[in-house]
Design an enzyme around this catalytic site. Structure first.
Site, PDB file in Angstrom:
ATOM      1  N   LYS A 251       7.532  26.275  20.440  1.00  0.00           N
ATOM      2  CA  LYS A 251       7.805  26.356  21.882  1.00  0.00           C
ATOM      3  C   LYS A 251       8.560  27.642  22.192  1.00  0.00           C
ATOM      4  CE  LYS A 251      10.680  24.136  25.433  1.00  0.00           C
ATOM      5  NZ  LYS A 251      11.663  23.055  25.678  1.00  0.00           N
ATOM      6  N   ASP A 256      14.851  28.706  30.493  1.00  0.00           N
ATOM      7  CA  ASP A 256      14.454  27.483  31.194  1.00  0.00           C
ATOM      8  C   ASP A 256      15.480  27.120  32.269  1.00  0.00           C
ATOM      9  OD1 ASP A 256      13.360  25.106  31.999  1.00  0.00           O
ATOM     10  OD2 ASP A 256      14.073  23.964  30.266  1.00  0.00           O
ATOM     11  N   LYS A 263      18.058  22.738  36.717  1.00  0.00           N
ATOM     12  CA  LYS A 263      19.138  22.198  35.904  1.00  0.00           C
ATOM     13  C   LYS A 263      20.489  22.421  36.585  1.00  0.00           C
ATOM     14  CE  LYS A 263      16.840  23.136  31.475  1.00  0.00           C
ATOM     15  NZ  LYS A 263      16.886  21.790  30.897  1.00  0.00           N
ATOM     16  N   ASP A 333      11.137  20.227  34.789  1.00  0.00           N
ATOM     17  CA  ASP A 333      12.017  20.538  33.664  1.00  0.00           C
ATOM     18  C   ASP A 333      11.475  19.967  32.353  1.00  0.00           C
ATOM     19  OD1 ASP A 333      14.213  21.660  32.418  1.00  0.00           O
ATOM     20  OD2 ASP A 333      15.498  19.916  32.754  1.00  0.00           O
ATOM     21  N   ARG A 337       6.577  20.494  26.859  1.00  0.00           N
ATOM     22  CA  ARG A 337       5.392  19.744  26.426  1.00  0.00           C
ATOM     23  C   ARG A 337       4.124  20.275  27.098  1.00  0.00           C
ATOM     24  NH1 ARG A 337       8.180  14.364  28.517  1.00  0.00           N
ATOM     25  NH2 ARG A 337       9.923  15.660  27.834  1.00  0.00           N
TER      26      ARG A 337
END
Length: 511
Positions: A251, A256, A263, A333, A337
């Site tokens: 990944k 992020d 977040k 968020d 995946r």
């Protein structure tokens, strides 16, 4: 830092000129007739020194000893684990500015794995990040001599340890870099640099190529960022062309924010570590370039940022993955995946013997396992057992988690083939169940490294895990009878590369 292996008993170690001489004292130490042995025996007898791992006694300018400082260090039962614990306890001495050359000498015959553990522990304890510091002091320790009873017999293990250090430090370097110094494009440049090593090839794809592959989930995550995505493909060809490779998928979310599902601000800076799965794949290939095992390995890194601008994917949007399956993005968020699922679909074209993805995927895994063990999920018992055994050997631990089909119930969606989240309960498991929908019949394992890839607080920084676990696993696979029967031709006669035990006599920190 440079490492050397040398045949040394305590008599010879006393003559080694260095800033620090570390003498490892295991339980049941039997002194010889030399001065150092007498000193150790006296310290043990008077209770000033214990052989318990990490206990130590520091001395200065000892008569008849050439080293300026001497550290008598308890090694416990002498195993690899105890050796590593002992040298970690000596971290302040190894990191001291006045320590430039160190000799680590085993006070007795070393056990299996202890030499490699010593090399790794010294490198870990002395590591310093400097890339984005204007006045940072570089790593003071520049040379480490490992003294053993018989160097010839320990050379292969020593070489493996030094190669692993090179891989771990490459992963730590890229994990530690701030997001503006580790963009998807810069990560691709790091991968290209590895192609200078023998048997390694690198291919980098941009938005146009990824669009043609119809990686709709990956592209959706990247939409909110001005930094263009990169899909990195590394290949290490150490076995015959017909030998099925192991595929590693890392990944590579270089930062992020959480996207529209943003977040909270506290500790968001640590989201630069969200590409540590990618960094671990880079680190593995760095080590493979030194070790040259008889195995084929493919590394896949979907790299992008997850940012919240006007083009960003929104909660409730439905995207189509490379596999053709549609995904309702309930939480932006849960982006890791989404990039991984397309990379896993792409992995099938290599007809792999096994696929292992590595990702800082869920906070739920941190709650479950803390920072001690990585979470291991697998659809194949033999693969799971091999990875867990490799982690135990490498002291890079993991723990197998369940993958019951019932955990996938929460991924059902009224508007797509699946949602990308399934609520808080069992969050690390439901994330793994999502990924499992894209692996088909391939033997597959997922390592959730959210708790082990970095440390916070005063010790904030990348750990380089699970490079050790993965390299150990690949080395074991290369030693299997099937791999040995189909070894590729070695580099040409003009190559300057030496056998692994000799070639890996030097490791340098950073990239």
């Amino acid at each position: 830092m440079n490492f050397d292996l040398k045949t040394l008993d305590l008599t010879a170690a006393a003559s080694e000129k260095c800033d620090l001489l570390i003498v490892l004292i295991a339980e049941g130490f039997k002194p010889g007739r030399d001065a150092l042995s007498a000193l150790v025996a006296l310290a043990l007898k008077n209770g000033d020194l214990s052989a318990k791992a990490g206990k130590h006694l520091q001395l200065y300018q000892v008569p008849a000893v050439a080293a300026r400082r001497v550290l008598l260090l308890g090694q416990g039962d002498g195993t690899a684990r105890a050796t590593r614990q002992a040298l970690q306890a000596a971290g302040s001495a190894l990191k001291a500015p006045q320590t430039r050359r160190v000799v680590v000498c085993f006070g007795a015959a070393e056990q299996e794995g202890a030499v490699s553990a010593a090399v790794q522990a010294v490198a870990d304890a002395s590591y310093v990040y400097t890339t984005t510091k204007s006045k940072a002091e570089a790593r003071s320790l520049t040379r480490c001599v490992v003294g053993v009873r018989e160097a010839a017999g320990a050379r292969e293990e020593f070489g493996s340890g030094v190669a692993l250090v090179a891989g771990v430090e490459f992963a730590r370097e890229w994990g530690n870099r701030p997001a503006n110094h580790a963009t998807p494009s810069l990560l691709a440049d790091a991968a290209r640099s590895l192609a200078k090593l023998p048997r390694i090839q690198c291919k980098v794809m941009g938005p146009a190529e990824v669009g043609r592959l119809k990686m709709g989930a990956f592209m959706a995550v990247a939409r909110g960022s001005e930094e263009p995505l990169r899909f990195i493909e590394l290949r290490y060809n150490g076995a015959a062309k017909g030998m099925a490779p192991v595929v590693l998928v890392g990944k590579g979310i270089t930062f992020d924010t959480g996207g529209i599902s943003i977040k909270p601000a506290p500790e968001m800076d640590e989201m630069k570590f969200d590409m540590c799965g990618a960094a671990s794949v880079l680190g593995v290939f760095r080590a493979l370039g030194e070790l040259q095992p008889a195995i084929n390995v493919v590394g896949l890194i979907p790299a992008c940022e997850n940012m919240p601008d006007g083009r960003a994917v929104k909660p409730g949007d439905v995207v189509t993955s490379m596999s053709g399956q549609t995904i309702e993005i309930l939480n932006t968020d849960a982006e890791g995946r989404l990039v991984l699922c397309d990379a896993l679909t792409y992995a099938a074209r290599f007809k792999p013997s096994a696929v292992v993805d590595i990702a800082t995927l869920t906070g739920a895994c941190v709650i479950a396992l803390g920072g001690v063990r990585s979470g291991l999920f697998a659809n194949d018992d033999a693969l799971a057992a091999a990875l867990q055994a490799a982690g135990d050997t490498a002291q890079d631990l993991c723990w197998r988690m369940p993958l019951d089909d019932d955990y996938a119930d929460g991924l059902k969606s009224n508007f797509a083939d699946m949602g990308n989240v399934a609520g808080r309960a069992g969050g690390s498991i439901t994330a793994a169940k999502f990924l499992q929908k894209f692996v088909g019949d391939m033997p597959w394992a997922h390592l959730d490294i959210a708790g082990t890839a970095w440390k916070g607080g005063a010790a904030k920084g990348s750990t380089g895990r699970p490079v050790g676990l993965l390299v150990q696993y690949l080395a074991e696979q290369a030693r299997s009878p099937q791999a040995r029967s189909k070894v590729a031709q070695p580099p040409s006669a003009g190559s300057k590369k030496k056998p692994a035990g000799q070639r890996a006599a030097r490791a340098r920190s950073g990239a």
